[in-house]
Write a protein that holds these residues in place. Structure first.
Motif, short mmCIF file in Angstrom:
data_model
loop_
_atom_site.label_atom_id
_atom_site.label_comp_id
_atom_site.label_asym_id
_atom_site.label_seq_id
_atom_site.Cartn_x
_atom_site.Cartn_y
_atom_site.Cartn_z
N MET A 99 0.83 -1.20 0.00
CA MET A 99 0.00 0.00 0.00
C MET A 99 0.86 1.26 0.00
O MET A 99 0.55 2.24 -0.69
N VAL A 100 1.94 1.24 0.77
CA VAL A 100 2.85 2.39 0.78
C VAL A 100 3.47 2.59 -0.60
O VAL A 100 3.56 3.71 -1.11
N TRP A 101 3.89 1.48 -1.22
CA TRP A 101 4.46 1.59 -2.57
C TRP A 101 3.43 2.15 -3.56
O TRP A 101 3.76 2.99 -4.40
N LEU A 102 2.20 1.71 -3.46
CA LEU A 102 1.16 2.17 -4.37
C LEU A 102 0.93 3.67 -4.22
O LEU A 102 0.81 4.40 -5.22
N LEU A 103 0.88 4.15 -2.98
CA LEU A 103 0.68 5.58 -2.75
C LEU A 103 1.85 6.40 -3.27
O LEU A 103 1.66 7.46 -3.87
N LEU A 104 3.05 5.91 -3.06
CA LEU A 104 4.23 6.64 -3.54
C LEU A 104 4.33 6.61 -5.07
O LEU A 104 4.83 7.55 -5.68
N ALA A 105 3.84 5.53 -5.68
CA ALA A 105 3.90 5.43 -7.14
C ALA A 105 3.08 6.51 -7.83
O ALA A 105 3.40 6.93 -8.95
N THR A 106 2.03 7.00 -7.17
CA THR A 106 1.20 8.03 -7.78
C THR A 106 1.93 9.37 -7.88
O THR A 106 1.50 10.25 -8.61
N THR A 107 3.03 9.53 -7.15
CA THR A 107 3.77 10.81 -7.14
C THR A 107 4.99 10.78 -8.06
O THR A 107 5.81 11.70 -8.00
N LYS A 108 5.11 9.74 -8.89
CA LYS A 108 6.30 9.60 -9.72
C LYS A 108 5.94 9.66 -11.20
O LYS A 108 4.79 9.46 -11.59
N SER A 109 6.95 9.92 -12.00
CA SER A 109 6.80 9.81 -13.45
C SER A 109 7.00 8.36 -13.86
O SER A 109 7.43 7.52 -13.06
N ALA A 110 6.68 8.06 -15.10
CA ALA A 110 6.85 6.68 -15.57
C ALA A 110 8.31 6.26 -15.50
O ALA A 110 8.63 5.12 -15.14
N HIS A 111 9.22 7.18 -15.83
CA HIS A 111 10.65 6.86 -15.77
C HIS A 111 11.11 6.72 -14.33
O HIS A 111 11.85 5.79 -13.98
N GLY A 112 10.63 7.63 -13.46
CA GLY A 112 11.04 7.59 -12.06
C GLY A 112 10.54 6.34 -11.35
O GLY A 112 11.21 5.83 -10.44
N LEU A 113 9.40 5.84 -11.76
CA LEU A 113 8.86 4.63 -11.13
C LEU A 113 9.78 3.43 -11.36
O LEU A 113 9.86 2.53 -10.54
N ILE A 114 10.50 3.45 -12.48
CA ILE A 114 11.36 2.32 -12.83
C ILE A 114 12.77 2.48 -12.25
O ILE A 114 13.35 1.53 -11.72
N VAL A 115 13.33 3.69 -12.33
CA VAL A 115 14.74 3.88 -11.98
C VAL A 115 14.94 4.33 -10.54
O VAL A 115 16.00 4.06 -9.96
N ASP A 116 13.95 5.00 -9.93
CA ASP A 116 14.13 5.49 -8.56
C ASP A 116 13.92 4.37 -7.56
O ASP A 116 13.37 3.31 -7.88
N HIS A 117 14.35 4.65 -6.32
CA HIS A 117 14.11 3.69 -5.24
C HIS A 117 12.61 3.49 -5.06
O HIS A 117 11.84 4.47 -5.11
N PRO A 118 12.15 2.26 -4.84
CA PRO A 118 10.70 2.01 -4.75
C PRO A 118 9.99 2.84 -3.69
O PRO A 118 8.82 3.19 -3.85
N PHE A 119 10.70 3.15 -2.60
CA PHE A 119 10.05 3.87 -1.50
C PHE A 119 10.56 5.31 -1.38
O PHE A 119 10.45 5.93 -0.33
N LEU A 120 11.07 5.84 -2.49
CA LEU A 120 11.46 7.24 -2.54
C LEU A 120 10.31 8.05 -3.11
O LEU A 120 9.84 7.77 -4.22
N PRO A 121 9.78 9.05 -2.38
CA PRO A 121 8.65 9.83 -2.89
C PRO A 121 9.02 10.58 -4.16
O PRO A 121 10.18 10.95 -4.39
N GLY A 122 8.03 10.82 -4.98
CA GLY A 122 8.22 11.60 -6.19
C GLY A 122 8.00 13.07 -5.91
O GLY A 122 8.50 13.60 -4.92
#
Length: 303
Positions: A40-63
């Motif tokens: 659930m935490v990952w899902l919420l953080l994924a909404t704050t990222k770009s498509a590129h950031g979702l792949i290359v950034d740390h999974p639990f790093l906010p966007g």
């Protein structure tokens, strides 16, 4: 063994049992976090990222709020605002089914619990049997019935089947059987109340917790229902949000490479749509939790 040795042995056993209990609790908490909280935490953080950031950034790093705003804009621009229509349809179906469920289930449970009539036990047994039948097994016969009367494709083709809620009838039956004093109802009758007045003026106010519980379960079941509206509604204009998510999924290149184009959506946008689809249920739960707790504990003791 001396008394002192026995005392030490008892303290040792108690300490061991205490540690074992805490260990089990800790293991359960860790499993819960791993399987529920972290996704659930990952899902919420994924909404704050770009498509590129979702792949290359740390999974639990906010966007960023900018990426969240871009995802929001892409989601509600999809198919000229189809998501807004889907959320509105879900609200219409869930609230419509909820109203009919409350009107039908509460009096039905009261009648089966506190009145004597022919075939009462048979009707209660039938209610229990219907509860055991998977909802998906009923969709085809319901479709054939509604097709005969020409309701396929209309909101009623979704609202009416979802309003059929035998679990609500059974919950109400249990509550009125165990938690409403029959002497109180008898006193109301002696005071000149009709059966309708006994129900509306005495029994129904006492049943507020169970009404809230039935309403919550009905709303959640209707809001999350996928298969029934998927079969009953041929046009995407009438889709609820749960069915609409399949259109978003089909328009996501990560899952459907042939969907790349102007109307495609990215994974963070799909994550945002998922969050929005469950948000109403969470809001209803937060506002109604006091009544839900009262309803769940109602009927636990015999009056």
């Amino acid at each position: 063994m001396t008394t002192m040795d026995a005392g030490r042995h008892a303290r040792h056993q108690g300490g061991t049992s205490g540690w074992s209990g805490r260990t089990i609790v800790a293991v359960v908490v860790v499993i819960f976090v791993l399987f529920f909280v972290i996704p659930m935490v990952w899902l919420l953080l994924a909404t704050t990222k770009s498509a590129h950031g979702l792949i290359v950034d740390h999974p639990f790093l906010p966007g960023s709020l900018g990426d969240l705003a871009a995802n929001w804009s892409q989601l509600f621009d999809f198919q000229d605002g189809a998501v807004t229509a889907w959320v509105g349809n879900s609200a219409l179906y869930a609230v419509g089914a909820l109203i009919i469920t409350i009107i039908a289930s509460i009096p039905a449970g009261y009648a089966m619990a506190l009145t004597d009539f022919r075939f009462r036990r048979s009707l209660l047994a039938l209610t229990l049997i219907v509860m055991l039948i998977p909802n998906t097994a009923l969709v085809l016969p319901i479709f054939l019935e509604l097709n005969v009367v020409g309701l396929i494709g209309s909101p009623l083709s979704v609202i009416l089947p979802m309003a059929f809620f035998p679990f609500g009838v059974y919950l109400t039956y249990i509550y009125f059987s165990t938690s409403v004093p029959r002497d109180l109802l008898a006193a109301a009758r002696l005071d000149g109340c009709t059966e309708l007045q006994v129900f509306t003026r005495v029994a129904l106010p006492l049943a507020a917790p169970i009404v809230a519980l039935v309403g919550f379960f009905s709303f959640v079941q209707s809001w999350n229902n996928f298969f029934l509206p998927f079969v009953m509604l041929p046009s995407s204009e009438g889709y609820p949000v749960q069915v609409g998510l399949t259109s978003l999924l089909a328009s996501t290149p990560a899952f459907n490479p042939s969907s790349a184009g102007a109307q495609s959506v990215q994974l963070p946008t799909l994550a945002l749509a998922t969050v929005i689809s469950v948000l109403p249920v969470l809001i209803v739960f937060l506002f109604a939790q006091r009544f839900l707790v009262a309803g769940m504990t109602a009927g636990g003791t015999k009056e």
